[in-house]
Design a protein around this motif. Sequence first.
Motif, PDB file in Angstrom:
ATOM      1  N   GLN A   1      -3.336  -3.319  -6.139  1.00  0.00           N
ATOM      2  CA  GLN A   1      -2.665  -4.324  -5.322  1.00  0.00           C
ATOM      3  C   GLN A   1      -1.523  -4.986  -6.083  1.00  0.00           C
ATOM      4  OE1 GLN A   1      -2.834  -5.099  -2.140  1.00  0.00           O
ATOM      5  NE2 GLN A   1      -1.267  -6.687  -2.419  1.00  0.00           N
ATOM      6  N   ARG A   2      -1.756  -5.295  -7.357  1.00  0.00           N
ATOM      7  CA  ARG A   2      -0.700  -5.926  -8.151  1.00  0.00           C
ATOM      8  C   ARG A   2       0.487  -4.976  -8.331  1.00  0.00           C
ATOM      9  NH1 ARG A   2       2.667  -9.549  -8.863  1.00  0.00           N
ATOM     10  NH2 ARG A   2       2.987 -10.438 -10.945  1.00  0.00           N
TER      11      ARG A   2
ATOM     12  N   ARG B   1      11.102  -9.051  -5.053  1.00  0.00           N
ATOM     13  CA  ARG B   1      11.681  -9.929  -4.043  1.00  0.00           C
ATOM     14  C   ARG B   1      12.828  -9.180  -3.373  1.00  0.00           C
ATOM     15  NH1 ARG B   1      11.631 -13.385  -8.479  1.00  0.00           N
ATOM     16  NH2 ARG B   1      13.907 -13.526  -8.500  1.00  0.00           N
TER      17      ARG B   1
ATOM     18  N   HIS C   1      -5.784  -7.477 -14.259  1.00  0.00           N
ATOM     19  CA  HIS C   1      -6.055  -6.831 -12.980  1.00  0.00           C
ATOM     20  C   HIS C   1      -6.662  -5.457 -13.238  1.00  0.00           C
ATOM     21  CE1 HIS C   1      -3.318  -9.830 -11.180  1.00  0.00           C
ATOM     22  NE2 HIS C   1      -2.492  -9.540 -12.166  1.00  0.00           N
TER      23      HIS C   1
ATOM     24  N   HIS D   1       1.365  -2.748  -6.217  1.00  0.00           N
ATOM     25  CA  HIS D   1       2.027  -2.747  -4.915  1.00  0.00           C
ATOM     26  C   HIS D   1       2.978  -3.938  -4.789  1.00  0.00           C
ATOM     27  CE1 HIS D   1       2.643  -2.066  -0.640  1.00  0.00           C
ATOM     28  NE2 HIS D   1       2.347  -3.335  -0.418  1.00  0.00           N
ATOM     29  N   GLU D   2       2.563  -5.094  -5.287  1.00  0.00           N
ATOM     30  CA  GLU D   2       3.417  -6.280  -5.252  1.00  0.00           C
ATOM     31  C   GLU D   2       4.681  -6.085  -6.079  1.00  0.00           C
ATOM     32  OE1 GLU D   2      -0.251  -9.516  -4.772  1.00  0.00           O
ATOM     33  OE2 GLU D   2       0.931  -9.420  -6.619  1.00  0.00           O
ATOM     34  N   LEU D   3       4.576  -5.257  -7.107  1.00  0.00           N
ATOM     35  CA  LEU D   3       5.717  -4.960  -7.967  1.00  0.00           C
ATOM     36  C   LEU D   3       6.527  -3.763  -7.480  1.00  0.00           C
ATOM     37  CD1 LEU D   3       3.922  -5.449 -11.399  1.00  0.00           C
ATOM     38  CD2 LEU D   3       5.592  -6.998 -10.375  1.00  0.00           C
ATOM     39  N   GLY D   4       6.150  -3.227  -6.315  1.00  0.00           N
ATOM     40  CA  GLY D   4       6.865  -2.077  -5.770  1.00  0.00           C
ATOM     41  C   GLY D   4       6.484  -0.764  -6.422  1.00  0.00           C
TER      42      GLY D   4
ATOM     43  N   HIS E   1      14.120  -3.135 -11.209  1.00  0.00           N
ATOM     44  CA  HIS E   1      13.714  -3.181  -9.802  1.00  0.00           C
ATOM     45  C   HIS E   1      14.919  -3.430  -8.902  1.00  0.00           C
ATOM     46  CE1 HIS E   1      11.851  -4.721  -6.113  1.00  0.00           C
ATOM     47  NE2 HIS E   1      10.829  -3.941  -6.452  1.00  0.00           N
TER      48      HIS E   1
ATOM     49  N   VAL F   1       7.543 -10.974  -9.278  1.00  0.00           N
ATOM     50  CA  VAL F   1       7.129 -10.028  -8.251  1.00  0.00           C
ATOM     51  C   VAL F   1       8.369  -9.495  -7.568  1.00  0.00           C
ATOM     52  CG1 VAL F   1       4.920 -11.164  -7.829  1.00  0.00           C
ATOM     53  CG2 VAL F   1       6.914 -11.831  -6.495  1.00  0.00           C
TER      54      VAL F   1
END
Length: 221
Positions: A13-14, A137, A6, A16-19, A82, A135
């Motif tokens: 964006q990636r 969750r 990426h 962001h998906e991972l916080g 996370h 990712v």
Amino acid sequence: MEPVCHVGVAAVQRLHELGLTPDDLHKAIAGGSAEARLCTEMDAPGMAGYAFWSRSNRTFRERMAPKGWAFSNAQSILRTIHPSGSFTITAVSGSGMVGEEAANFSGDVRTKNPKGPAVAKLVERNYVQLPLFPVARPDVRDEVEVNELPTWFLLYKSSKEGLSFELSLPVEMHGKHVDTWRERIILDDNPFLGAEFDIKRLDEIPAMSPVEVPVEFKGAL
């Protein structure tokens, strides 16, 4: 699932998906850099590298803690967890083509220092858990043993050009070096370019002039 790199907007964006945000990574690298640059040739050899590793992880933890992230030092792997308990991140020194999009997914980017059995098992677990792309969750709140979680590496590399970095998911190692990745996240913005960010030079042993000790022989009495 094919490996993916990426870059640019896709990298943001990636994250962001991972916080995460790009600034989260920048702050971690900046913290490690600032601590390492306090070292001088008067320090123990290798101290700058050790300081960078420790402080980059600490800075990342301090930044993410208010957002609900936890941390663990289990097996001497400095992991930040996370809030969902779905994955962890650890900052690790790298070598090769760290931060370069042209690098392939096996061999071109690797950990700088040899790793032991604990990291080997961690990387093996990452591979076994694929093709799940870890990712964030937020709905998952059950506690999970940290050693069972997928772990991403925030790789950083020092050179005469400055510091390069990337966030990548390791899935294999050859010998004692992690060198195979399923995902690589590379940001366009790198504020750590320039010779002043060359931490590696601080760990190089400076050339020393030989010490001459004069020896005088006394005449026979």
